[in-house]
Design a protein around this motif. Sequence first.
Motif, PDB file in Angstrom:
ATOM      1  N   GLU A  62       0.828  -1.208   0.000  1.00 39.93           N
ATOM      2  CA  GLU A  62       0.000   0.000   0.000  1.00 39.93           C
ATOM      3  C   GLU A  62       0.866   1.262   0.000  1.00 39.93           C
ATOM      4  O   GLU A  62       0.568   2.235  -0.701  1.00 39.93           O
ATOM      5  N   VAL A  63       1.935   1.244   0.792  1.00 40.20           N
ATOM      6  CA  VAL A  63       2.850   2.390   0.842  1.00 40.20           C
ATOM      7  C   VAL A  63       3.537   2.567  -0.508  1.00 40.20           C
ATOM      8  O   VAL A  63       3.699   3.702  -0.997  1.00 40.20           O
ATOM      9  N   GLU A  64       3.941   1.482  -1.141  1.00 37.08           N
ATOM     10  CA  GLU A  64       4.607   1.557  -2.439  1.00 37.08           C
ATOM     11  C   GLU A  64       3.661   2.073  -3.528  1.00 37.08           C
ATOM     12  O   GLU A  64       4.058   2.867  -4.382  1.00 37.08           O
ATOM     13  N   TYR A  65       2.391   1.636  -3.493  1.00 33.28           N
ATOM     14  CA  TYR A  65       1.411   2.143  -4.458  1.00 33.28           C
ATOM     15  C   TYR A  65       1.141   3.626  -4.221  1.00 33.28           C
ATOM     16  O   TYR A  65       0.963   4.400  -5.169  1.00 33.28           O
ATOM     17  N   LEU A  66       1.105   4.027  -2.956  1.00 28.28           N
ATOM     18  CA  LEU A  66       0.869   5.437  -2.626  1.00 28.28           C
ATOM     19  C   LEU A  66       2.008   6.299  -3.144  1.00 28.28           C
ATOM     20  O   LEU A  66       1.780   7.376  -3.705  1.00 28.28           O
ATOM     21  N   ARG A  67       3.231   5.838  -2.964  1.00 34.84           N
ATOM     22  CA  ARG A  67       4.380   6.588  -3.469  1.00 34.84           C
ATOM     23  C   ARG A  67       4.345   6.666  -4.998  1.00 34.84           C
ATOM     24  O   ARG A  67       4.641   7.716  -5.589  1.00 34.84           O
ATOM     25  N   ALA A  68       4.000   5.564  -5.656  1.00 34.58           N
ATOM     26  CA  ALA A  68       3.926   5.555  -7.118  1.00 34.58           C
ATOM     27  C   ALA A  68       2.875   6.545  -7.618  1.00 34.58           C
ATOM     28  O   ALA A  68       3.077   7.227  -8.627  1.00 34.58           O
ATOM     29  N   PHE A  69       1.758   6.664  -6.897  1.00 35.09           N
ATOM     30  CA  PHE A  69       0.696   7.587  -7.310  1.00 35.09           C
ATOM     31  C   PHE A  69       1.167   9.031  -7.205  1.00 35.09           C
ATOM     32  O   PHE A  69       0.995   9.824  -8.137  1.00 35.09           O
ATOM     33  N   PHE A  70       1.769   9.394  -6.075  1.00 32.48           N
ATOM     34  CA  PHE A  70       2.240  10.773  -5.904  1.00 32.48           C
ATOM     35  C   PHE A  70       3.427  11.073  -6.803  1.00 32.48           C
ATOM     36  O   PHE A  70       3.619  12.212  -7.225  1.00 32.48           O
ATOM     37  N   SER A  71       4.219  10.054  -7.121  1.00 35.49           N
ATOM     38  CA  SER A  71       5.374  10.251  -7.981  1.00 35.49           C
ATOM     39  C   SER A  71       4.964  10.647  -9.395  1.00 35.49           C
ATOM     40  O   SER A  71       5.698  11.365 -10.079  1.00 35.49           O
ATOM     41  N   SER A  72       3.783  10.193  -9.846  1.00 34.21           N
ATOM     42  CA  SER A  72       3.309  10.504 -11.197  1.00 34.21           C
ATOM     43  C   SER A  72       2.295  11.645 -11.220  1.00 34.21           C
ATOM     44  O   SER A  72       1.854  12.037 -12.307  1.00 34.21           O
ATOM     45  N   SER A  73       1.925  12.169 -10.060  1.00 30.19           N
ATOM     46  CA  SER A  73       0.884  13.202 -10.008  1.00 30.19           C
ATOM     47  C   SER A  73       1.332  14.500 -10.672  1.00 30.19           C
ATOM     48  O   SER A  73       0.547  15.170 -11.349  1.00 30.19           O
ATOM     49  N   TYR A  74       2.604  14.864 -10.502  1.00 32.13           N
ATOM     50  CA  TYR A  74       3.101  16.098 -11.130  1.00 32.13           C
ATOM     51  C   TYR A  74       3.049  15.987 -12.651  1.00 32.13           C
ATOM     52  O   TYR A  74       2.609  16.915 -13.346  1.00 32.13           O
ATOM     53  N   ALA A  75       3.494  14.846 -13.189  1.00 30.46           N
ATOM     54  CA  ALA A  75       3.470  14.639 -14.637  1.00 30.46           C
ATOM     55  C   ALA A  75       2.051  14.634 -15.184  1.00 30.46           C
ATOM     56  O   ALA A  75       1.814  14.995 -16.337  1.00 30.46           O
TER      57      ALA A  75
END
Length: 335
Positions: free
Chosen positions: A266-279
């Motif tokens: 869940e933490v890894e998916y959350l990081r992946a989501f925020f990592s692509s939010s700017y793009a």
Amino acid sequence: MELPTIIKGVCFFLQTSTGILGNIIILMCYAHIAFNERKLMPIDNITSHLAFVNMIVLLTSGIPQTMTSFGLQNILNHHGCVFVIFVYATVRALSVCVTCLLSLFQSVTIAPSTCSWACLKIKIPQYLMPCSFILWVANMVMCCGLLFYTTVPQNGTVPKYTISTGYCYLKFPDEVVYKFYGALYTGRDATIVCVMVMASAYILLTLYRHNRQVKSIRSSSPSKKSTAEVKAAEIVICLVILYVMFYGIDNIIWIYMLIKTSASSEVEYLRAFFSSSYASLSPFLIISFNKKIQKNLCIKTRRVEHSRIYLKVTSFLTDLRITWQLSTKSVALMH
């Protein structure tokens, strides 16, 4: 399929699809402008470069992340994982670097036209292309180490000192290497963010002084050039704020993962989501501020509407002609 899995997959799908669409719109508009005007302004070149990099971020991360979120497994082999992780790590770093370059360029552009700044304003557009090339090479070299630690997901639990993206693993041999790479990339991002914040602070200070000068001379309508510079500066500041917000959360989660050495999915998916939010969100911010893109979109919309009207009128006239011919033949047969 469970409801949390569906929600997670839909969130990644919406983020990826809307982000890719927004970046494609920017690239197509700038391509149309470049074709008609035969050139692009330096800030337009940087913005189009940012849109291209962000689109690659979403293609290499958002699409496989969406597929994994919906429960698909083993979507990439070893070579696919190595390629996707390397490209994603490179373009993710380039995203922040190009945003920083944009803020630095705009801070020079909006600076007062003193002797030293005037010389820099003349020279800096000539160095944008070499600077972009250096950024690509530098980030590719920095991410080369990941080629040796990328592998396909394995059955069972995630091993210690391993970063899981869901579709690929970054498996480090020990804690030293794991934390070294974590500190390296965190330090790089923190340094670039500091430079962006300082450039944005200078832009805000310059805009504040500009507004005071405008009030002092009691002029309610500044020149078109200064207005364009102010609008461009507003875009840059908003992009920097957006980056700091999303990538700040991303790096906080990343530091947490480094300390824990093994984080939940869940933490890894959350990081992946925020990592692509700017793009995903930055193209819509650019479109909302950029008058050139808005004007280009309006022209294309009008052309589409005119084409539809033309087709409808042509179809109506064709039907009318056919009806007239049939009625004429009927009358001739009756006689």
